[in-house]
Scaffold this active site. Sequence first.
Site, PDB file in Angstrom:
ATOM      1  N   CYS A  94       1.567  19.372 -17.950  1.00  0.00           N
ATOM      2  CA  CYS A  94       2.028  18.082 -18.693  1.00  0.00           C
ATOM      3  C   CYS A  94       2.475  18.784 -19.917  1.00  0.00           C
ATOM      4  O   CYS A  94       2.142  19.704 -20.523  1.00  0.00           O
ATOM      5  CB  CYS A  94       0.707  17.458 -19.198  1.00  0.00           C
ATOM      6  N   ALA A  98       8.721  -4.447  12.504  1.00  0.00           N
ATOM      7  CA  ALA A  98       9.065  -5.364  11.006  1.00  0.00           C
ATOM      8  C   ALA A  98      10.541  -5.535  11.062  1.00  0.00           C
ATOM      9  O   ALA A  98      10.987  -6.270  10.573  1.00  0.00           O
ATOM     10  CB  ALA A  98       8.592  -4.641   9.832  1.00  0.00           C
ATOM     11  N   GLN A 132       0.926  -1.254   0.031  1.00  0.00           N
ATOM     12  CA  GLN A 132      -0.049  -0.010   0.031  1.00  0.00           C
ATOM     13  C   GLN A 132       0.954   1.296   0.067  1.00  0.00           C
ATOM     14  O   GLN A 132       0.516   2.232   0.064  1.00  0.00           O
ATOM     15  CB  GLN A 132      -0.948   0.043   1.239  1.00  0.00           C
ATOM     16  N   HIS A 180      -1.368   1.418  -4.282  1.00  0.00           N
ATOM     17  CA  HIS A 180      -1.726   2.791  -4.273  1.00  0.00           C
ATOM     18  C   HIS A 180      -1.112   3.816  -4.755  1.00  0.00           C
ATOM     19  O   HIS A 180      -1.285   4.987  -4.678  1.00  0.00           O
ATOM     20  CB  HIS A 180      -2.021   3.364  -2.717  1.00  0.00           C
ATOM     21  N   ASN A 223       3.302  -6.706  13.592  1.00  0.00           N
ATOM     22  CA  ASN A 223       2.895  -5.431  13.789  1.00  0.00           C
ATOM     23  C   ASN A 223       3.081  -5.116  15.391  1.00  0.00           C
ATOM     24  O   ASN A 223       2.695  -6.064  16.098  1.00  0.00           O
ATOM     25  CB  ASN A 223       1.192  -5.228  13.387  1.00  0.00           C
ATOM     26  N   THR A 236       0.278  -2.703   8.767  1.00  0.00           N
ATOM     27  CA  THR A 236      -0.855  -1.974   8.223  1.00  0.00           C
ATOM     28  C   THR A 236      -1.952  -2.121   9.127  1.00  0.00           C
ATOM     29  O   THR A 236      -1.938  -3.068   9.830  1.00  0.00           O
ATOM     30  CB  THR A 236      -1.340  -2.566   6.743  1.00  0.00           C
ATOM     31  N   CYS A 296      -1.032  13.090 -15.848  1.00  0.00           N
ATOM     32  CA  CYS A 296      -1.748  14.125 -16.306  1.00  0.00           C
ATOM     33  C   CYS A 296      -3.497  14.205 -16.117  1.00  0.00           C
ATOM     34  O   CYS A 296      -4.046  13.079 -16.376  1.00  0.00           O
ATOM     35  CB  CYS A 296      -1.599  14.386 -17.846  1.00  0.00           C
TER      36      CYS A 296
HETATM   37  P1  OAD Z   1      -1.482   3.162   8.903  1.00  0.00           P
HETATM   38  O1  OAD Z   1      -0.801   4.556   9.274  1.00  0.00           O
HETATM   39  O2  OAD Z   1      -2.974   2.951   9.172  1.00  0.00           O
HETATM   40  O3  OAD Z   1      -1.004   1.988   9.717  1.00  0.00           O
HETATM   41  C1  OAD Z   1       0.229   1.781   9.935  1.00  0.00           C
HETATM   42  C2  OAD Z   1       0.459   0.455  10.799  1.00  0.00           C
HETATM   43  O4  OAD Z   1       1.731   0.117  11.042  1.00  0.00           O
HETATM   44  C3  OAD Z   1      -0.099   0.446  12.265  1.00  0.00           C
HETATM   45  O5  OAD Z   1      -0.934  -0.718  12.535  1.00  0.00           O
HETATM   46  C4  OAD Z   1       1.036   0.483  13.229  1.00  0.00           C
HETATM   47  O6  OAD Z   1       0.806  -0.321  14.369  1.00  0.00           O
HETATM   48  C5  OAD Z   1       1.950  -0.281  12.414  1.00  0.00           C
HETATM   49  N1  OAD Z   1       3.699  -0.154  12.648  1.00  0.00           N
HETATM   50  C6  OAD Z   1       4.038   1.121  13.455  1.00  0.00           C
HETATM   51  N2  OAD Z   1       5.299   0.711  13.265  1.00  0.00           N
HETATM   52  C7  OAD Z   1       5.625  -0.264  12.881  1.00  0.00           C
HETATM   53  C8  OAD Z   1       6.955  -1.033  12.693  1.00  0.00           C
HETATM   54  N3  OAD Z   1       7.904  -0.646  12.874  1.00  0.00           N
HETATM   55  N4  OAD Z   1       6.699  -2.449  12.044  1.00  0.00           N
HETATM   56  C9  OAD Z   1       5.483  -2.767  11.756  1.00  0.00           C
HETATM   57  N5  OAD Z   1       4.507  -2.176  12.017  1.00  0.00           N
HETATM   58  C10 OAD Z   1       4.425  -0.978  12.500  1.00  0.00           C
HETATM   59  O7  OAD Z   1      -0.922   2.833   7.471  1.00  0.00           O
HETATM   60  P2  OAD Z   1      -1.597   1.587   6.337  1.00  0.00           P
HETATM   61  O8  OAD Z   1      -2.368   0.821   6.872  1.00  0.00           O
HETATM   62  O9  OAD Z   1      -0.524   1.427   5.489  1.00  0.00           O
HETATM   63  O10 OAD Z   1      -3.435   5.420   1.445  1.00  0.00           O
HETATM   64  O11 OAD Z   1      -2.577   2.711   5.659  1.00  0.00           O
HETATM   65  C11 OAD Z   1      -3.274   2.278   4.549  1.00  0.00           C
HETATM   66  C12 OAD Z   1      -3.284   3.480   3.623  1.00  0.00           C
HETATM   67  O12 OAD Z   1      -4.172   4.487   4.234  1.00  0.00           O
HETATM   68  C13 OAD Z   1      -2.275   4.040   3.122  1.00  0.00           C
HETATM   69  O13 OAD Z   1      -1.716   3.260   2.005  1.00  0.00           O
HETATM   70  C14 OAD Z   1      -2.603   5.346   2.732  1.00  0.00           C
HETATM   71  C15 OAD Z   1      -3.808   5.833   3.694  1.00  0.00           C
HETATM   72  O14 OAD Z   1      -4.797   6.359   3.095  1.00  0.00           O
HETATM   73  C16 OAD Z   1      -2.953   6.216   0.360  1.00  0.00           C
HETATM   74  O15 OAD Z   1      -2.270   7.179   0.594  1.00  0.00           O
HETATM   75  C17 OAD Z   1      -3.430   6.103  -1.015  1.00  0.00           C
END
Ligand code: OAD
Length: 252
Positions: free
Chosen positions: A144, A228, A97, A115, A210, A185, A123
Site C-alpha cells: 500500500c 446464457a 457473484q 464477491h 443454465n 450459477t 490494503c
Molecule cells: P460455479 O462454477 O459454481 O457454477 C457455474 C455454473 O454455470 C454451473 O451451474 C454451470 O452449469 C453453469 N454454466 C456453464 N456454462 C454456462 C453458460 N454458457 N451459460 C449459463 N450457465 C453456464 O460458479 P458460481 O455459481 O458463480 O466466489 O460460483 C459461486 C462462487 O463460488 C463464485 O462467485 C466464487 C466461487 O467461490 C468467489 O470467488 C468469492
Amino acid sequence: MEQAVVQLASATKVVVLTGAGVSAESGVPTFRGKDGLWHNYRAEELATPQAFRKNPALVWEWYDWRRSIIAKAKPNQGHVIIAAMEKHFPNFLLITQNVDALHERAGNRKLVELHGNIWKVRCTNCRQISHLLDVPLTLVPPVCETCGQIVRPHIVWFGENYDQDLLRIAQEAMAAADLVIVVGTSGAVWVPMQLAYLALQSGAYGIEINPNMTEMSSKVQTFIQAEAGKALPELWRQTLAQLSSKTSLRTR
Ligand code: OAD
C-alpha cells in the site's frame, strides 16, 4: 419460454442474479465442474484469508493468472442483453457473484458486485481500496502506498463476511422484485442463493438459465436449459416482440 416471455413483458421490478456461467462463453473458466478453476486447486488452498496469510505470493499469482485471462475476454451476448434489460426497466438491479467486471464493461451500472472485483485491491492494514493500476506492482504481493503494508485482492473469500451495505441493497431489491432471472450459477454458495429464494418467497416469478440443472431449477417457474449467450438473446427477442405486439394492439 412462452410463460417467461409474458411475465418479463409485464414485469416492472426486475432483478438478475448471475454467476460464473454467464462469462463462460467469454472464455472465463467457471469454478466448479470438469473445466472449472477448482479442478486443479481446492478453493480452500487459494481463496481464503488463511491461504493468503500462509502464502501471499501464491494467492497473488493465482489472481494475476486469472486477471490475464479476464483481460483478454470480452462481454458476450448474455452480458449485452442484461445491459439492455437495465436500460429497458426503470426498476432494475443486477446482482453478480462474478469478479471479472464484464457486466460493467457491457454497460450495466445498476449492479452489486457481491464477491468484489478482481481489478480492485485492498490494503490488509488501512483497508484502503484502490484500482490495481494505481498500486506500484514491483513486489508480489504489492504494498500500500499509504501505509506500506501488503495489499490483497478486493474479493470476498471463503469464510469472510459480505459487505453488509451491499447485502442490504440486494435483499431489498429481491424482496421487492416481481421477476428474478438466475443465470449461470451452480448455487454452491449459500448467500446468493438465499437472495434468489427471498425473491421467490416474496412472490417473484422465477426464471433460471443454465445448461445444467441445479437446486434452483425445480424452484423457479421457468427453467431454460441452455447457455446464457443463446438463451438470453432469445428470451429478450421474444419479450420485445410481445411488447411491440401489445403496443400495436393498443394503437389500433
Ligand atoms: P460455479 O462454477 O459454481 O457454477 C457455474 C455454473 O454455470 C454451473 O451451474 C454451470 O452449469 C453453469 N454454466 C456453464 N456454462 C454456462 C453458460 N454458457 N451459460 C449459463 N450457465 C453456464 O460458479 P458460481 O455459481 O458463480 O466466489 O460460483 C459461486 C462462487 O463460488 C463464485 O462467485 C466464487 C466461487 O467461490 C468467489 O470467488 C468469492
